[in-house]
Design a protein around this motif. Sequence first.
Motif, PDB file in Angstrom:
ATOM      1  N   LEU A 266       0.833  -1.200   0.000  1.00 45.58           N
ATOM      2  CA  LEU A 266       0.000   0.000   0.000  1.00 45.58           C
ATOM      3  C   LEU A 266       0.872   1.256   0.000  1.00 45.58           C
ATOM      4  O   LEU A 266       0.513   2.278  -0.597  1.00 45.58           O
ATOM      5  CB  LEU A 266      -0.927  -0.003   1.225  1.00 45.58           C
ATOM      6  N   GLU A 267       2.034   1.188   0.629  1.00 42.23           N
ATOM      7  CA  GLU A 267       2.942   2.331   0.657  1.00 42.23           C
ATOM      8  C   GLU A 267       3.386   2.707  -0.764  1.00 42.23           C
ATOM      9  O   GLU A 267       3.366   3.885  -1.145  1.00 42.23           O
ATOM     10  CB  GLU A 267       4.163   2.019   1.519  1.00 42.23           C
ATOM     11  N   ASP A 268       3.762   1.709  -1.571  1.00 44.86           N
ATOM     12  CA  ASP A 268       4.178   1.971  -2.948  1.00 44.86           C
ATOM     13  C   ASP A 268       2.992   2.398  -3.814  1.00 44.86           C
ATOM     14  O   ASP A 268       3.129   3.239  -4.707  1.00 44.86           O
ATOM     15  CB  ASP A 268       4.840   0.736  -3.546  1.00 44.86           C
ATOM     16  N   SER A 288      -0.268  -0.645   8.116  1.00 46.92           N
ATOM     17  CA  SER A 288      -1.013  -0.274   6.910  1.00 46.92           C
ATOM     18  C   SER A 288      -0.087  -0.132   5.700  1.00 46.92           C
ATOM     19  O   SER A 288      -0.459  -0.452   4.567  1.00 46.92           O
ATOM     20  CB  SER A 288      -1.765   1.045   7.136  1.00 46.92           C
ATOM     21  N   LYS A 289       1.135   0.340   5.932  1.00 44.88           N
ATOM     22  CA  LYS A 289       2.089   0.501   4.833  1.00 44.88           C
ATOM     23  C   LYS A 289       2.369  -0.834   4.139  1.00 44.88           C
ATOM     24  O   LYS A 289       2.570  -0.900   2.938  1.00 44.88           O
ATOM     25  CB  LYS A 289       3.418   1.054   5.351  1.00 44.88           C
ATOM     26  N   LYS A 290       2.373  -1.917   4.931  1.00 39.56           N
ATOM     27  CA  LYS A 290       2.791  -3.221   4.409  1.00 39.56           C
ATOM     28  C   LYS A 290       1.644  -4.021   3.807  1.00 39.56           C
ATOM     29  O   LYS A 290       1.865  -5.106   3.254  1.00 39.56           O
ATOM     30  CB  LYS A 290       3.435  -4.025   5.539  1.00 39.56           C
ATOM     31  N   LEU A 291       0.427  -3.519   3.901  1.00 37.65           N
ATOM     32  CA  LEU A 291      -0.709  -4.223   3.308  1.00 37.65           C
ATOM     33  C   LEU A 291      -0.500  -4.380   1.809  1.00 37.65           C
ATOM     34  O   LEU A 291       0.023  -3.489   1.135  1.00 37.65           O
ATOM     35  CB  LEU A 291      -2.004  -3.453   3.573  1.00 37.65           C
ATOM     36  N   SER A 312     -10.389  -2.293  -1.071  1.00 33.85           N
ATOM     37  CA  SER A 312      -9.448  -3.371  -1.415  1.00 33.85           C
ATOM     38  C   SER A 312      -8.624  -3.822  -0.230  1.00 33.85           C
ATOM     39  O   SER A 312      -8.350  -5.019  -0.074  1.00 33.85           O
ATOM     40  CB  SER A 312      -8.506  -2.912  -2.538  1.00 33.85           C
ATOM     41  N   VAL A 313      -8.215  -2.905   0.624  1.00 32.68           N
ATOM     42  CA  VAL A 313      -7.308  -3.278   1.727  1.00 32.68           C
ATOM     43  C   VAL A 313      -7.882  -2.960   3.107  1.00 32.68           C
ATOM     44  O   VAL A 313      -7.168  -3.056   4.118  1.00 32.68           O
ATOM     45  CB  VAL A 313      -5.940  -2.578   1.550  1.00 32.68           C
ATOM     46  N   SER A 327      -5.301   5.031   7.782  1.00 32.20           N
ATOM     47  CA  SER A 327      -5.285   4.283   9.050  1.00 32.20           C
ATOM     48  C   SER A 327      -6.115   3.020   8.905  1.00 32.20           C
ATOM     49  O   SER A 327      -6.960   2.913   8.009  1.00 32.20           O
ATOM     50  CB  SER A 327      -5.823   5.145  10.205  1.00 32.20           C
ATOM     51  N   LYS A 328      -5.886   2.053   9.777  1.00 36.25           N
ATOM     52  CA  LYS A 328      -6.682   0.827   9.761  1.00 36.25           C
ATOM     53  C   LYS A 328      -8.105   1.135  10.226  1.00 36.25           C
ATOM     54  O   LYS A 328      -8.307   1.986  11.085  1.00 36.25           O
ATOM     55  CB  LYS A 328      -6.036  -0.213  10.675  1.00 36.25           C
TER      56      LYS A 328
END
Length: 329
Positions: A266-268, A288-291, A312-313, A327-328
């Motif tokens: 998700l970060e990229d 959240s960045k790593k989702l 989606s996430v 945020s989650k």
Amino acid sequence: MSKKNYDSINDFLDDNSFKNWVFQNNGTDVGFWDFWIANNPDKQDLVNEAKDLVIGVSFNKKQVGKEKVAFEWQKLEAKIKAKQKQPKRKLRHLHKYGAVASILLLVVLSVYFINRNTRITHKTNYGEILTIKLKDGSDVTLNSNSSLSYYKNESRKVWLKGEAFFQVDKKIATNAKFWVLTDDLSVEVYGTSFNVSTKRKKTDVFLEEGNIWLKLKNGQDKKMIPGNYISYSSEKNKVLEDKNIFNARIKTSWKNGSLLFDNLSLEDAMEKIKESYGFSIIFKDEESKKLSITGAVPITNIDICLQAIEKSVNVAIVKEDNSLVISKK
């Protein structure tokens, strides 16, 4: 573009969108005025006069051909030689004539070279995609927050900042090259389809069809074949990535109004949203960045785009000023 009637030169000069059209600075304004001029042919002379005033050049735009310049120069030389055979008492008149003729020739040549060397620049704003047809027949799709520059009579050499997809028209008769120049490298092409991005202080090139040569700033040459993706940074003086991508849409889907993510963090993914719309990205938590996100999201409408990512996430994305806060749920 607020005016309804354009009946005098001042009407055009007072309109900033018209000035943007003159200098090709804004894709939306360029599209508007191209359409307006095509549908108001009776205002063409008025448009030309106003354009001259904006540029600051009011002489005739008719280009002078090389043959015409050479012909006039030969005539001038013949007259000077004829005058030189006359008695010396007429030399003063000859000098005067020659000076006037030289000034006139200088004006003619100035008109020719000014028109010949006009630099054209196309720019896009955040969230805007522009399609450009070059003089040589090639097509360019310019992504958001990008610019493409070239000289009027040399559209097969272009300078790119940002991102663009090229479909280069192959010149079979002359085998003429097409060049794309960035801060990191130059792309040498004869006729092919490829994507170039200069964002994040590097240049990424993806070849969809044909063959191209990359000339890197460090002096290296690299030949690419369809499916190749190369990322190079002149700042770091190295090739960052060199791989094959089998799904071309991952690198080119943006030109059709969507972004395709294939198991991307998700970060990229949000970095691509940042490039398209200019928002700063703020994550409230590291998880959240790593989702991982897979699928396509539309980029023609930022609100629909963010809703698609949220679903989606399973995260919440909130706009705060010029930032997107994630945020989650």
